[in-house]
Design an enzyme around this catalytic site. Structure first.
Site, PDB file in Angstrom:
ATOM      1  CG  ASP A 164      -1.906   1.106   1.258  1.00  0.00           C
ATOM      2  OD1 ASP A 164      -2.302   1.537   0.166  1.00  0.00           O
ATOM      3  OD2 ASP A 164      -2.267   1.566   2.344  1.00  0.00           O
ATOM      4  CG  ASP A 203      -1.558   1.754   6.968  1.00  0.00           C
ATOM      5  OD1 ASP A 203      -2.210   1.506   5.937  1.00  0.00           O
ATOM      6  OD2 ASP A 203      -1.201   2.906   7.283  1.00  0.00           O
ATOM      7  CG  ASP A 216      -4.038  -2.197   3.180  1.00  0.00           C
ATOM      8  OD1 ASP A 216      -4.202  -2.052   1.964  1.00  0.00           O
ATOM      9  OD2 ASP A 216      -3.622  -1.298   3.924  1.00  0.00           O
TER      10      ASP A 216
END
Length: 1188
Positions: free
Chosen positions: A449, A786, A790
């Site tokens: 990410d 995080d 995700d």
């Protein structure tokens, strides 16, 4: 990739009669090209994707889709869990009664004004009720764990062998007692004194199994203690109101009556009664099996539904996936719903990692080989030297069995992983599963990410654009010279600041201090906007109180916008709706725009100006937010209008576009070098983000994730259309999330063929799909993230890596590894650690199995030539579990041979064009064996009988042997190179050295090689030795009662001298293996450099292991009390050691030759340098100095 077609000019044209030409399918449609389909309203810009310049045949299409079939199958929904009655009743009571019942203070009309419990009262309740923690599930006892260690294949073999040894000894002794007394000579040959080694052997075999299990058990206990201490470092936390202040405390400190704030990404810390919420959705799948998140909200009068169905309850351990809510704690610890359902809290589960599977296969293979050789040698022994002697025959077979089995392997593996976990802990990396460290070293693709992972998640407003004019909020070196400085009086700025302040869901830790000293709790983007608004407004709190919220639709990853309606009177009404979010989504809801205080219709000129401003901001790596407002007319939205999200009763269109706000989230320090290092290690790093494609690409270029050209960038450089650029001309691609759902198999192949990939504007489902597609091609996928969005990908990945500080509880729950300091660069250390673990484990195995050859070949000579037994079974056992175990364990502390030895080599199982095609062909062959339903056209499973028939038939097919002998580019734990080195190269050198020393010692004691053969060959013949008994007996040499032997010089050697000669010969063989293995410790490490460098001898534990092993060797050989057990001799001269030491030097010489011969091929396997990588520290791209 192989699925990429050749150049169309070079492709042969199909003949008119070609059958394949008839089945050609036109596949011009690609990921995203302007003009492919009607332009979408939500976003104009689409990065150029992947495209074929020719048509695909049906066979090519089937091959491209092979391997992806299982991803398109429908998944059956889990059934709801059947819940009985549980002791939770608070949900049925009116909200007013709850407040009195729990003796707490909260406001369901204005939750922010709630006071909660006092600190003193909370501490008193904690003392009374105990901590908010579930009783740990029942785990295996220490005894059960020890028994599990004892049940390993190697230990079972040793225990069974030891038991059989005693059984056969007992039978043999019983038979000897029943013989007539006049058979005294034969009884002497079976005396206990002659079999004293065999008497001890059974006990030693069993003892070794228990000792080996204890070593493994001890290391596992230490590992569990380490993991428990790590987990204690990151206790679950929650936001709670106490004394009117919002604090973050450990969830274990919650008590009944506490007021808790729930936000996206949180795990519910206890059973809560919801008294206020905004679009709150909770994932109850861990409790009920429901796949869809459930809406939860207040019920002021209570509800009569069962607790599990009540919409005003949020249960402990469930996950907040959307919205926000306030709740009061009604149950803690074992009194919660999950605590009352015993079956949800019990049992330990675990999946074996690739390393564990590979080790298990190696153990089974080696055990099978050992048992096979033992049986063969048993049969040979019975028919040759051990006729009629069952005990000695079995002992001989056991010696072969023990020679093949590396008994110390389980302990070595566990110790390696434990040491790695400790080193990772020192680097702030928590590994939930020890073998996950090795998985990190095996990664071939890392999907990460952007926000909070690669960037700092510290948003700062940089630019604002409104009415066609750009403003700079901070001095930036990237801004144009004519960029105006932001002032609140500039046209459109007041409205943008109002949107930033009012359309916000941030919370403060306290409100009794000035704005600049407050800690803001909320999303990074909203935090950045709030800080900007707070600096711009004279009194932030008064501004919010002046314009209270009436209705709100929170941001989520699906709609990508947030809406708020506030009570802000204007000329035509009382309410104003502010919307912010992805610019393309906000613009799609707008029909007008604001310029110099005037509302004008959006035209093409404005759109072009918007695109230019958007590109200006996004191309600098900034996150861009679109803002719009709608002054709600009173005739349509009067006071008291029932705004509702369920029936879409709120304004969703006809907005006035205010402008754009860009925020910079600078890359974290060390990210650029970390990604560059990972790429140079052969790991493909891809970005999967929800940001705009241009923003994502700009950040990717800052951090080494993208250095090559995409079609768009090459088009801009060359002036050619993106449609004219071939796939092999570019190495990078940016894919828009809206195109992912329509991608076909060949398109996925072309995307993953690129070295640099960015997926932008993705949803959680898209991230999960990307991981699945990569795994289908054979990638070992790691995912870092995080956020709650995700978590699906983190769970699906081979290794999920979450952030501790910025990470949500959901992501940490799903991950296998947690970066405690949120430092992405720690993944580089983890990869290096994981790869070095594999190298060290391979070295240890390579070293350990080398002594098999010098143990087994002398046994062959004993049977074939024959000669006196060079090495007894008990000495073989002492080799394996004596000095060998000492030294083998020390490889755990080995460091990389060179700095580039692990981080410039490709992954051990790289995904290449060849491996992908082999995988697809196997998948295609499997799919052809499936039947097909004539009506639904879906694949059907064959019957068990059909499957059995195919398995029996498969060995007689060509495909079976093609698959079996298909060459692999991957590296396994035990491969042909390891076996060649251990058994055929170094093993043969050690064997020759040991046998040479063996014959030299015998020669010095009066036996030539021919004498040895003669003595052993004539042994076992019947002769009359005792004239008193007048009975025949077996003629045996090298026994204490043996007759004199006449050697080649005519000298007579009595029985005692024969026993001493054999003891010295067996001792020198034992010592020779020890000395040559000491040299092998360093030879086995030599891969890149000669075995003399500092890196080779830098492990001090190798020397400690050698010293410890050497002390044990000398103690066994030169201590007379042990001679009756091990057969050593204190009379053996140290001069004979020089023979084995000379062969040890020969081992180092051979290792040096191997290094020189393999140096060029190893150099070819190194990952090539990547042009354009910038391996220097990341610099801040803007100055934080305000112009105010």
């Amino acid at each position: 990739m192989s699925t990429q077609p050749p150049d169309p000019e070079k492709s042969p044209r199909p003949d008119d009669n070609d059958i394949e030409a008839i089945n050609i399918i036109t596949t011009r449609a690609v990921v995203a090209f302007p003009g492919e389909e009607p332009p979408r309203r939500d976003e104009k810009y689409r990065p150029a994707g992947v495209e074929l310049k020719r048509q695909l045949t049906q066979e090519e299409m089937r091959l491209a889709d092979a391997g992806y079939e299982h991803l398109t199958k429908d998944k059956s929904r889990p059934e709801n869990t059947k819940f009985g009655d549980v002791d939770i009743t608070e949900h049925s009571l009116p909200i007013e009664e709850i407040q009195g019942l729990l003796n707490t203070s909260f406001s369901w009309s204005d939750p922010a004004q709630s006071r909660g419990l006092t600190t003193t009262e909370a501490e008193a309740r904690l003392q009374r009720d105990g901590p908010n923690a579930l009783t740990p599930p029942k785990k295996k006892s220490a005894l059960q764990k020890y028994i599990d260690c004892l049940r390993s294949m190697f230990n079972i073999i040793l225990i069974i062998s030891g038991i059989l040894e005693y059984i056969l000894l007992g039978i043999d002794f019983h038979v000897s007692l029943r013989l007539p007394f006049y058979h005294c000579a034969y009884r002497n040959s079976l005396s206990l004194q002659d079999n004293i080694q065999n008497t001890y052997l059974g006990g030693i075999l069993i003892g070794v199994a228990f000792l080996n299990a204890f070593i493994e058990f001890y290391q596992l206990q230490k590992s569990e203690a380490i993991l428990a201490s790590f987990l204690a470092m990151i206790p679950p936390s929650c936001r709670v109101l106490r004394d009117g202040n919002l604090n973050s405390i450990p969830a274990a400190s919650l008590v009944k009556g506490d007021v808790v704030l729930l936000r996206v990404g949180d795990k519910t810390p206890a059973d809560l009664l919801i008294f206020a919420s905004i679009d709150l959705k909770i994932d109850n799948s861990s409790l009920t099996g429901e796949s869809e998140p459930q809406e939860r909200g207040p019920s002021l009068k209570g509800t009569s539904l069962r607790p599990v169905e009540a919409e005003n309850l949020a249960f402990n351990s469930t996950l907040i996936v959307n919205g926000e809510g306030w709740g009061v704690v009604v149950r803690t610890g074992d009194h919660t719903l999950i605590g009352q359902i015993a079956r949800l809290t019990g049992g330990e589960t675990g999946n074996k990692s690739p390393l564990a599977v590979e080790i298990a296969r190696f153990v089974m293979l080696l055990s099978g080989i050992a048992i096979l050789f033992a049986i063969v040698f048993l049969a040979v022994g019975v028919t040759t030297v051990y006729k009629g002697k069952a005990t000695q025959t079995f002992t001989f077979a056991v010696s072969i069995l023990v020679a093949f089995v590396p008994e110390g392997l389980p302990s070595t593996v566990t110790l390696l992983l434990s040491i790695a976990a400790k080193r990772m802990a020192a680097q702030n990396v928590l590994v939930k599963d020890l073998q996950g460290v090795e998985t990190l070293g095996s990664l071939t693709l890392l999907a990460t990410d952007k926000t909070g992972t690669l960037t700092r998640n510290q948003m700062t407003v940089t630019n604002l654009w409104s009415g066609g004019k750009m403003f700079s909020a901070f001095q930036s070196n990237n801004d144009e010279q004519d960029t105006a400085t932001f002032t609140l009086d500039a046209p459109g700025m007041n409205e943008l600041v109002a949107t930033a302040a009012l359309n916000s869901r941030i919370k403060f830790d306290r409100v009794d201090v000035e704005f600049s000293k407050r800690e803001i709790m909320g999303d990074a983007t909203e935090t950045g906007l709030a800080r900007f608004a707070g600096r711009s407004l004279s009194d932030y709190d008064a501004y919010l109180r002046a314009f209270p919220k009436v209705f709100e639709v929170p941001f989520n990853s699906m709609n990508k916008w947030a809406l708020v309606i506030v009570n802000k009177p204007h000329d035509t009404g009382r309410f104003v709706s502010y919307i912010k979010g992805a610019p393309e989504r906000v613009l799609a809801k707008s029909t007008t725009y604001l310029k110099d205080g005037k509302v004008l219709p959006i035209d093409n000129v404005y759109k072009e100006s918007y695109e230019a401003a958007y590109n200006y901001m996004a191309s600098r790596g900034h996150r861009v937010i679109g803002c719009a407002q709608y002054l709600l007319p009173e005739d349509k939205y009067p006071v008291g209008h029932p705004f509702s999200k369920k029936d879409q009763n709120f304004p969703d269109s006809e907005y006035c576009f205010l402008g754009l706000v860009s925020l910079e989230d600078p890359p974290k320090h060390g990210v650029r070098e970390a990604i560059g290092t990972l790429r140079l290690a052969g790991i493909r790093v891809i970005m999967v983000t929800g940001d705009h494609p241009k923003t994502a690409e700009a950040i990717a270029r800052k951090i080494n994730l993208m250095v090559g050209d995409t079609k768009d960038s090459l088009s801009a450089k060359t002036g050619r259309s993106a449609r004219e650029i071939y796939e092999d001309e570019v190495s990078a691609v940016v894919i828009h999330g809206d195109d992912i759902d329509s991608l076909e198999g060949w398109q996925w192949d072309l995307i993953f063929d690129k070295q640099e990939i960015v997926f932008a504007r993705t949803s959680p489902q898209h991230k999960l799909e990307i991981v699945k597609r990569a795994q289908a091609l054979g990638h070992i996928v790691g995912v870092t993230g995080d956020g709650v969005n995700d978590s699906p990908a983190l769970k699906r990945a081979d290794l999920g890596i979450a952030m501790n500080i910025s990470g949500s509880d959901v992501s940490k729950e799903a991950a296998n590894m947690i970066l405690l300091d949120d430092n992405f660069a720690s993944t580089v250390k983890g990869v290096q650690e994981g790869r070095q673990i594999f190298v060290n484990l391979k070295r240890s195995i390579q070293y350990t199995i080398t002594h098999t050859t010098p143990e087994v070949i002398p046994q062959l000579l004993y049977v074939i030539i024959p000669v006196p037994l060079p090495l007894s079974a008990i000495l073989i056992l002492v080799i394996d579990l004596g000095f060998e175990l000492f030294v083998a364990l020390t490889f755990a502390w080995d460091k990389p041979e060179t700095m580039d030895s692990v981080m410039r080599m490709p992954p051990r199982k790289p995904v290449t064009e060849r491996s992908i095609m082999n995988r697809k062909r196997r998948s295609l062959r499997r799919s052809k064996t499936l039947g097909q339903d004539t009506e639904s056209q879906l694949a059907t499973r064959p019957s068990r009988l059909t499957v059995l028939a195919r398995k029996l038939k498969s060995p007689f097919t060509r495909e079976f042997w093609v698959d079996r002998f298909e060459s692999s580019e991957g590296e396994t734990l035990v491969d042909a190179k390891v076996l060649s080195y251990s058994y055929l190269e170094i093993g043969i050198i050690e064997t020759i050295g040991s046998l040479l020393a063996y014959f030299v010692v015998f020669y010095k004691n009066g036996f030539s090689p021919n004498d040895l053969r003669s003595a052993q060959k004539n042994g076992g013949k019947l002769t009359v030795l005792n004239w008193r008994c007048l009975t025949p007996s077996l003629l045996e040499y090298f026994k204490s009662h043996s007759p004199n032997f006449i050697n080649y010089k005519g000298q007579s050697i009595n029985g005692a001298e024969q026993v001493e000669a054999l003891a010295q010969a067996q001792s020198i063989v034992y010592l020779s293996i020890f000395f040559t293995q000491c040299f092998n410790v360093f030879a086995v490490k030599a891969k890149f450099h000669l075995p003399f460098g500092k890196s080779i001898i830098s492990n001090k534990y190798n020397f400690l292991g050698i010293v410890g092993g050497g002390a044990l060797v000398m103690f066994i050989i030169y201590t007379p009390p042990f001679h009756s057990v091990f057969g050593g001799s204190h009379k053996l001269l140290p001069l004979y050691w020089l023979i084995s030491m000379a062969f040890g030097c020969l081992i180092l010489l051979w290792a040096s030759i191997r290094v020189l011969l393999a140096r060029r091929s190893i150099e070819r396997t190194r990952v090539k340098d990547i042009q354009g990588l910038r391996m220097f520290p990341t610099l801040r791209t803007m100055s934080m100095r305000s112009r105010h």
